[in-house]
Design a protein around this motif. Structure first.
Motif: not given
Length: 180
Positions: A40-44, A152-161
């Protein structure tokens, strides 16, 4: 009666076969999922640490400097007329007063139109620049994910953990700032 028993056996065998097939495919699917590497990546956080994002507002101000100065000049002219009207109110003729009020109204209308157009142009340009920067962040995140073999890489805002080992944010920041 014999036929019914055979039909029941065939149905039981078919049902058992389907159940075994579903169970085995579920087991294989779970095994395949376990091998996937997800990050995951925190775009903010990336945007907060990019110099180009921090300078975005100033860049937009610089691009529209001439229009901003034009609006400021109109406002300054309006202040001057207002001060003159207050200062010279007792010695002005009614015709001069009406002329000055009309000029103030025209200046105010012009100022409002220019401010509205400027605001819209600045917002549009700001959105364009932000979109370009966001596209650059996404491309760099994809590059880091590819380099590190993430599936797979998701945005951090879409994750719970998310485990810190799966966090690619710092690598994306380093890639975009040249390692600084």
């Amino acid at each position: 009666m014999l036929i019914n028993i055979k039909e029941l056996n065939v149905k039981a065998i078919v049902k058992s076969s389907i159940a075994i097939a579903l169970l085995s495919s579920a087991l294989f699917a779970n095994a395949a999922e376990a091998q996937q590497k997800i990050g995951f990546v925190s775009v903010q956080e990336v945007l907060a640490n990019l110099p180009q994002a921090r300078n975005l507002e100033q860049q937009i101000q610089d691009e529209f400097k001439a229009q901003i100065e034009e609006v400021n000049a109109i406002e300054e002219k309006m202040r001057g007329l207002s001060e003159k009207a207050q200062r010279d109110a007792s010695i002005m003729s009614p015709g001069e007063r009406v002329t000055m009020e009309r000029e103030m109204e025209m200046l105010d209308t012009t100022r409002q139109l220019k401010v509205k157009a400027l605001r819209e142009d600045m917002n549009r340009r700001g959105n364009e620049v932000r979109d370009q920067l966001m596209g650059e962040v996404m491309r760099n995140a994809q590059n880091v994910a590819t380099e590190q073999s993430f599936d797979v890489v998701l945005q951090r805002s879409a994750l719970v953990y998310g485990n810190d080992a799966a966090n690619l944010t710092d690598e994306v920041i380093k890639k975009m700032t040249g390692g600084n």
